[in-house]
Scaffold this active site. Sequence first.
Site, mmCIF file in Angstrom:
data_model
loop_
_atom_site.group_PDB
_atom_site.id
_atom_site.type_symbol
_atom_site.label_atom_id
_atom_site.label_comp_id
_atom_site.label_asym_id
_atom_site.label_seq_id
_atom_site.Cartn_x
_atom_site.Cartn_y
_atom_site.Cartn_z
ATOM 1 N N TYR A 1 -5.052 -41.910 29.097
ATOM 2 C CA TYR A 1 -5.008 -41.086 30.308
ATOM 3 C C TYR A 1 -4.642 -41.923 31.522
ATOM 4 O O TYR A 1 -3.688 -41.615 32.249
ATOM 5 C CB TYR A 1 -6.345 -40.391 30.541
ATOM 6 C CG TYR A 1 -6.510 -39.904 31.973
ATOM 7 C CD1 TYR A 1 -5.643 -38.951 32.501
ATOM 8 C CD2 TYR A 1 -7.518 -40.422 32.800
ATOM 9 C CE1 TYR A 1 -5.772 -38.516 33.822
ATOM 10 C CE2 TYR A 1 -7.656 -39.991 34.104
ATOM 11 C CZ TYR A 1 -6.781 -39.046 34.616
ATOM 12 O OH TYR A 1 -6.897 -38.623 35.912
ATOM 13 N N THR B 1 -5.360 -41.191 40.393
ATOM 14 C CA THR B 1 -6.767 -41.462 40.105
ATOM 15 C C THR B 1 -7.085 -42.933 40.288
ATOM 16 O O THR B 1 -6.204 -43.802 40.110
ATOM 17 C CB THR B 1 -7.100 -41.048 38.655
ATOM 18 O OG1 THR B 1 -8.409 -41.512 38.318
ATOM 19 C CG2 THR B 1 -6.116 -41.667 37.676
ATOM 20 N N ASP B 2 -8.345 -43.228 40.614
ATOM 21 C CA ASP B 2 -8.758 -44.626 40.714
ATOM 22 C C ASP B 2 -8.799 -45.302 39.353
ATOM 23 O O ASP B 2 -8.874 -46.540 39.268
ATOM 24 C CB ASP B 2 -10.122 -44.748 41.402
ATOM 25 C CG ASP B 2 -11.243 -44.010 40.674
ATOM 26 O OD1 ASP B 2 -10.978 -43.314 39.678
ATOM 27 O OD2 ASP B 2 -12.399 -44.122 41.135
#
Length: 339
Positions: free
Chosen positions: A153, A125-126
């Site tokens: 996360y 993810t970015d």
Amino acid sequence: MTIIVTGGAGFIGSNFIFYQLKHHPEDRIVCLDNLTYAGNLSTLASVMDRPNFRFVKADICDREAVNRLFDEEKPEIIVNFAAESHVDRSIEDPGVFLRTNILGTQVLMDACRKYGIGRYHQVSTDEVYGDLPLDRPDLFFTEETPIHTSSPYSASKASADLLVLAYHRTFGLPVTISRCSNNYGPYHFPEKLIPLMIANCLNDKPLPVYGKGENVRDWLYVEDHCKAIDLIIRKGRVGEVYNIGGHNEMKNIDIVKLICKALDKPESLITYVTDRKGHDMRYAIDPTKIHNELGWLPETKFADGIKKTIQWYLDNRDWWEEIISGEYQNYYEKMYANR
């Protein structure tokens, strides 16, 4: 060839399976999913009877189950979508995220080493890059941007990325990593912004928006993401990270208002709630590398993609209504009540 797709009953994983079966019918796709809250077997109903598809329920942290599956299927490629992925949930219970996102990744890579897999691909993810300031629209995340996480996360995903690169350097495991901006499209779990707003609009419920809704995200239609991953696992360079972005930056509040307008609902439904802890302000990806090396560009304009997405939720109410009527409703009340 045989491809194992972990987390394939979730949002992006299921769309990737549909993409593979459509564009590579000669391949065998095996879905490994533990069917936690975001995994929905009904999502895969249309392909369950395909002769070149198999579903296996198991936890990627279960080393015995993973090794058994690798031994049975002899896969050439592993694409790991399996992850706990919701920031709010990671703030409530970080431990679950560390277990699945880090230790599960290790179990999968150990199996890849044991069985001599040709390619392990980590879907990241970015969010591992942290965020960008709202007053610097000239700044974008590149593959060289330092990791700077904001939530349990994103920290768990960054940890997994580093572990993947370490397995490549230490053990020579053939790996690739993709870091993507926010996805939207069919089968998106209704706790995320776009499906949540669509569902609440249709039910004339309040539309909870964090802070002032000024946070900016780079939105990518899920099928464009699937095409990018397909190119990476077949043509991408081993040991490389590829950023995948949509060049569709939108403020959260503008998306909510757009959905209200599309569904002919009043903006008075919008309710501003206490902002998320450590809320990132802006994400924006520079996808130059994947474009130059693999020829990928996003094909779906946001205006077109959001129309298709809204229509899908109108046409598939049974799918998401079944979800929000269960355990999710308890979680929803916990997250947005009294904020």
